[in-house]
Motif scaffolding. Structure first.
Motif, PDB file in Angstrom:
ATOM      1  N   THR A  65      -6.911   3.273  -3.876  1.00 38.29           N
ATOM      2  CA  THR A  65      -6.767   3.685  -2.482  1.00 38.29           C
ATOM      3  C   THR A  65      -5.297   3.770  -2.071  1.00 38.29           C
ATOM      4  O   THR A  65      -4.445   3.059  -2.604  1.00 38.29           O
ATOM      5  N   VAL A  66      -5.027   4.656  -1.104  1.00 38.57           N
ATOM      6  CA  VAL A  66      -3.701   4.830  -0.518  1.00 38.57           C
ATOM      7  C   VAL A  66      -3.879   5.004   0.980  1.00 38.57           C
ATOM      8  O   VAL A  66      -4.998   5.158   1.480  1.00 38.57           O
ATOM      9  N   SER A  67      -2.770   4.986   1.705  1.00 38.43           N
ATOM     10  CA  SER A  67      -2.778   5.294   3.135  1.00 38.43           C
ATOM     11  C   SER A  67      -2.114   6.640   3.345  1.00 38.43           C
ATOM     12  O   SER A  67      -1.115   6.964   2.691  1.00 38.43           O
ATOM     13  N   ILE A  68      -2.655   7.435   4.262  1.00 41.09           N
ATOM     14  CA  ILE A  68      -2.078   8.744   4.550  1.00 41.09           C
ATOM     15  C   ILE A  68      -1.976   8.938   6.058  1.00 41.09           C
ATOM     16  O   ILE A  68      -2.714   8.325   6.835  1.00 41.09           O
ATOM     17  N   MET A  87       0.849  -1.198   0.000  1.00 38.79           N
ATOM     18  CA  MET A  87       0.000   0.000   0.000  1.00 38.79           C
ATOM     19  C   MET A  87       0.886   1.250   0.000  1.00 38.79           C
ATOM     20  O   MET A  87       1.804   1.371   0.810  1.00 38.79           O
ATOM     21  N   ILE A  88       0.591   2.177  -0.890  1.00 37.15           N
ATOM     22  CA  ILE A  88       1.317   3.446  -0.930  1.00 37.15           C
ATOM     23  C   ILE A  88       0.946   4.278   0.289  1.00 37.15           C
ATOM     24  O   ILE A  88      -0.231   4.383   0.649  1.00 37.15           O
ATOM     25  N   ARG A  89       1.960   4.858   0.943  1.00 37.11           N
ATOM     26  CA  ARG A  89       1.730   5.710   2.116  1.00 37.11           C
ATOM     27  C   ARG A  89       2.259   7.106   1.826  1.00 37.11           C
ATOM     28  O   ARG A  89       3.354   7.260   1.270  1.00 37.11           O
ATOM     29  N   LEU A  90       1.512   8.114   2.242  1.00 30.15           N
ATOM     30  CA  LEU A  90       1.925   9.502   2.035  1.00 30.15           C
ATOM     31  C   LEU A  90       1.785  10.281   3.329  1.00 30.15           C
ATOM     32  O   LEU A  90       0.808  10.124   4.070  1.00 30.15           O
ATOM     33  N   PHE A  91       2.775  11.126   3.599  1.00 26.94           N
ATOM     34  CA  PHE A  91       2.685  12.045   4.729  1.00 26.94           C
ATOM     35  C   PHE A  91       2.025  13.326   4.244  1.00 26.94           C
ATOM     36  O   PHE A  91       2.453  13.936   3.262  1.00 26.94           O
ATOM     37  N   ILE A  92       0.964  13.728   4.932  1.00 31.35           N
ATOM     38  CA  ILE A  92       0.221  14.936   4.581  1.00 31.35           C
ATOM     39  C   ILE A  92       0.561  16.016   5.603  1.00 31.35           C
ATOM     40  O   ILE A  92       0.613  15.759   6.797  1.00 31.35           O
ATOM     41  N   SER A  93       0.770  17.220   5.144  1.00 29.41           N
ATOM     42  CA  SER A  93       1.177  18.319   6.018  1.00 29.41           C
ATOM     43  C   SER A  93       0.268  18.451   7.226  1.00 29.41           C
ATOM     44  O   SER A  93      -0.960  18.282   7.138  1.00 29.41           O
ATOM     45  N   GLU A  94       0.895  18.766   8.362  1.00 32.44           N
ATOM     46  CA  GLU A  94       0.131  18.946   9.604  1.00 32.44           C
ATOM     47  C   GLU A  94      -0.791  20.158   9.554  1.00 32.44           C
ATOM     48  O   GLU A  94      -1.623  20.354  10.431  1.00 32.44           O
ATOM     49  N   THR A  95      -0.665  21.017   8.533  1.00 33.96           N
ATOM     50  CA  THR A  95      -1.505  22.206   8.442  1.00 33.96           C
ATOM     51  C   THR A  95      -2.904  21.877   7.929  1.00 33.96           C
ATOM     52  O   THR A  95      -3.776  22.735   7.911  1.00 33.96           O
ATOM     53  N   THR A  96      -3.143  20.655   7.490  1.00 31.51           N
ATOM     54  CA  THR A  96      -4.476  20.267   7.043  1.00 31.51           C
ATOM     55  C   THR A  96      -5.415  20.158   8.242  1.00 31.51           C
ATOM     56  O   THR A  96      -4.977  20.002   9.381  1.00 31.51           O
ATOM     57  N   PRO A  97      -6.733  20.218   8.007  1.00 33.74           N
ATOM     58  CA  PRO A  97      -7.683  20.018   9.109  1.00 33.74           C
ATOM     59  C   PRO A  97      -7.507  18.628   9.706  1.00 33.74           C
ATOM     60  O   PRO A  97      -6.962  17.727   9.063  1.00 33.74           O
ATOM     61  N   PRO A  98      -7.980  18.415  10.934  1.00 31.08           N
ATOM     62  CA  PRO A  98      -7.901  17.084  11.527  1.00 31.08           C
ATOM     63  C   PRO A  98      -8.559  16.045  10.622  1.00 31.08           C
ATOM     64  O   PRO A  98      -9.609  16.296  10.030  1.00 31.08           O
ATOM     65  N   PHE A  99      -7.930  14.887  10.521  1.00 26.10           N
ATOM     66  CA  PHE A  99      -8.474  13.835   9.677  1.00 26.10           C
ATOM     67  C   PHE A  99      -9.808  13.347  10.245  1.00 26.10           C
ATOM     68  O   PHE A  99      -9.944  13.131  11.449  1.00 26.10           O
TER      69      PHE A  99
END
Length: 248
Positions: free
Chosen positions: A40-43, A1-13
């Protein structure tokens, strides 16, 4: 599964939240991995655990993800601070990559009297840490702090205990140099601990005396052989995780 780090500046998941990926991540999914709508991916964002996400839009310039559900909660606690003097670029990048794999919470870059580099590309080191976290299923990314002088770092004292890898194993006064493993056995997991690794030329005598004079400092012996800075950092973090950290 592809995993991506999303910036902490985004709204809470949260379920149903939509996220627009940055151009590099969008290009990676669309052009390199050739994903399409409904794949689908994991973030993760270092705060809200890991989430499964569905590609809802795939354009030439941007990819949009819709969050489906949380697949892993965010772990509590944080790893030790690795304070390391600037060394050659390739070795420093290697330290950052492996320190991320080994769970360092923060990587503080230092300059000392024998440091043979005055600056480094912090943005590149941050990128290396993000990629390492993505590849190793870590749910956060260590903070990479810009270089500061050793004396300034010590004056701030933003830690409970400092484990100082002293390449000179001679005894000074009544403060003996303990084996690292023995020192770690007296360290509590709740403490904010620093593992301090010096430059290629080692700390000078004044720096060593200043470190040994601190009540929160534990000088440790890293064995009978002189270790390269990258070897010392990786070895110390490995033992820390085995004795105090999340390998127990």
């Amino acid at each position: 599964m592809i995993r991506l780090f999303i910036s902490e500046t985004t709204p809470p998941f949260a379920e149903g939240l939509s996220v627009i990926l940055n151009p590099d991540q969008s290009r990676y999914l669309a052009a390199v991995m050739r994903l399409s709508v409904d794949d689908t991916v994991s973030i993760f964002n270092g705060r809200d655990g890991e989430w499964g996400a569905r590609l809802s839009e795939v354009g030439k310039k941007a990819v949009k993800l819709d969050l489906i559900e949380q697949t892993r909660p965010q772990p509590t606690g944080q790893g030790p601070i690795l304070a390391v003097a600037l060394i050659k670029r390739s070795a420093l990048e290697y330290i950052v990559e492996k320190a991320t794999e080994l769970g360092a919470g923060t990587i503080q870059l230092l300059t000392t009297r024998r440091t043979n580099a005055s600056h480094t590309n912090v943005e590149r080191l941050v990128s290396i840490a993000k990629e390492s976290a993505e590849q190793t299923e870590r749910l956060d990314v260590p903070e990479i702090l810009a270089p500061v002088k050793l004396d300034r770092f010590l004056a701030a004292a933003a830690f409970d205990r400092l484990i100082f890898g002293d390449e000179n194993s001679t005894h000074e006064g009544t403060r003996e140099t303990l084996p690292l493993l023995q020192a770690l056995k007296t360290t509590a997991a709740v403490e904010r601990s620093v593992i301090l690794i010096g430059p290629e030329g080692g700390f000078d005598d004044d720096e060593r005396l200043a470190l040994r004079g601190r009540p929160d400092c534990i000088p440790v012996n890293l064995g009978p052989r002189i270790l390269r800075a990258d070897t010392a950092a990786i070895s110390a973090l490995t033992l820390y995780q085995a004795v105090v950290g999340d390998w127990r």
